[in-house]
Design an enzyme around this catalytic site. Structure first.
Site, PDB file in Angstrom:
ATOM      1  N   GLY A  82       0.939  -1.214   0.031  1.00 29.16           N
ATOM      2  CA  GLY A  82      -0.018  -0.094  -0.086  1.00 29.16           C
ATOM      3  C   GLY A  82       0.875   1.286  -0.050  1.00 29.16           C
ATOM      4  N   ASP A  83       2.108   1.273   0.914  1.00 30.90           N
ATOM      5  CA  ASP A  83       2.965   2.564   0.709  1.00 30.90           C
ATOM      6  C   ASP A  83       3.339   2.478  -0.567  1.00 30.90           C
ATOM      7  OD1 ASP A  83       2.297   2.275   3.374  1.00 30.90           O
ATOM      8  OD2 ASP A  83       4.163   1.162   4.138  1.00 30.90           O
ATOM      9  N   ALA A  84       3.834   1.494  -1.145  1.00 31.24           N
ATOM     10  CA  ALA A  84       4.417   1.586  -2.678  1.00 31.24           C
ATOM     11  C   ALA A  84       3.500   2.133  -3.557  1.00 31.24           C
ATOM     12  CB  ALA A  84       5.025   0.103  -3.050  1.00 31.24           C
TER      13      ALA A  84
END
Length: 385
Positions: free
Chosen positions: A339-341
């Site tokens: 999700g961060d990526a």
């Protein structure tokens, strides 16, 4: 073309420390391989011992920092991104700085005199280490065990990879997080001339929702600056508990958000907390996009990921769906940081003023790369066009 310092992130930095350890080490620190826990006093010496006794891998983690690192990697422009957060004045803090600088991020950490750098130890026993070697839990106090997007479970302040939790339950992995300095950021650091200069220089700002639990004042300073100067301010719902237990501070900042990111579980929790009688992610994304804004300079765009299901984008009273890149199960290594990526990839195109379609495509590409590797890591250069 993105310029130097165009994107600034602020959040809760955690240094991931991963190593293959032996049974004696586990027994010494009373570590059970069927657990993902927060560190107690008895665990504190283990971080130094891991670093000195075993071959370890360090990753500068934490939700916002992961996204900023990925955006920097996608951009391949030295110093295009900057980041602020709190670490300790210790060797792990130095490792954090070295790791972030190597990634090309211009970091201005607040160094707390008393608290040690936040860390997360990943102890692997047996099996292939590369399949499950690191995890980020930025700012946590309790584990919640709530399923969220990209196949992860929620920790208060971050996400534990479901893959890692399963490995822990199978008896080959243990996770011990020591949050410390990540909780200690002060707005006074942001106000220092050398740090506020980063705010003045940036045109885009991204902050994960976890930072609402640490320094709401810092968030408002950046948000108000963005609104007053026609800049883009973005946040992430980050976790169901943020929507539930930090509802008021989240609502205070929401009018300033030009982009709102999240996954389907966080979106549904947000809707439930606000009394919206729907679980339809498209409807929720649209309602979030239509929340009143503090400034009329920019419309609000809501971006909701749904794991393997299409990404939902709501803007201008309409919803668009974008398919994700499907990955064969045998290529899936670790969903931690996906999700961060996605956000990092998205931001890398946004700061270049690319259309929303390209932003989502870049986000899906970055997430696809990360889930084929251990931890939130990536190859030397992206293969995205």
């Amino acid at each position: 073309m993105a310029s130097e310092g165009i994107l600034l992130g602020t959040g809760n930095p955690l240094l991931d420390i991963s190593a293959v350890v032996d049974d004696d080490f586990l027994q010494k620190y009373d570590i059970k391989l069927n657990n993902a826990i927060l560190a107690e006093d008895k665990h504190i010496p283990m971080y130094d011992e891991m670093a000195s006794k075993y071959t370890v891998e360090f990753i500068a983690g934490g939700a916002t920092q992961n996204s900023i690192r990925v955006a920097q990697w996608m951009l391949q422009i030295p110093g295009a991104t900057s980041y602020m957060g709190c670490i300790g004045k210790d060797k792990f803090g130095e490792e954090m700085k070295k790791n972030s600088m190597k990634a090309g991020v211009n970091v201005h950490y607040y160094e707390d005199e008393a608290a040690p750098t936040g860390t997360c130890a990943v102890c692997v026993v047996g099996g292939e280490r590369s399949a499950f070697c690191s995890v980020s839990i930025p700012h946590a106090e309790h584990l919640w065990g709530v399923p969220v997007g990209f196949g992860s479970i929620c920790a208060k302040g971050g996400a534990l990879s479901l893959h890692k939790v399963l490995m822990a339950l199978l008896g080959v992995l243990s996770l011990i997080a020591n949050l410390s300095a990540a909780n200690c950021y002060k707005s006074e650091h942001l106000k220092r001339p050398e740090n506020w200069a980063l705010v003045e220089k940036a045109k885009y700002f991204y902050i994960a929702g976890f930072f609402l639990t640490v320094s709401p004042e810092s968030i408002m300073l950046v948000a108000e600056h963005a609104a007053a100067n026609n800049k883009i301010f973005m946040m992430n719902l980050s976790a169901p508990f943020i929507c539930e237990f930090f509802k008021d501070v989240q609502e205070n900042v929401l009018p300033y958000m030009d982009y709102v990111f999240g996954n389907e579980t966080e979106a549904r929790t947000f809707a439930k907390v606000h009394g919206w009688e729907t679980e339809n992610v498209e409807e929720i994304a649209l309602k979030i996009s239509q929340w009143p804004k503090a400034s009329g300079a920019h419309k609000r765009i809501t971006v909701i990921t749904q794991g393997a299901d299409p990404v939902v984008v709501a803007e201008d009273g309409k919803v668009k769906l974008f398919p994700v890149i499907l990955l064969p199960k045998e290529k899936l290594v670790d969903t931690n940081g996906a999700g961060d990526a996605f956000v990092g990839g998205f931001l890398s195109q946004l700061v270049q003023e690319k259309p929303i379609e390209d932003c989502v495509r870049a986000g899906c590409y970055a997430a696809n790369v990360i889930i084929q590797r251990s931890g939130c890591t990536y190859p030397e250069k992206p293969d995205f066009s």
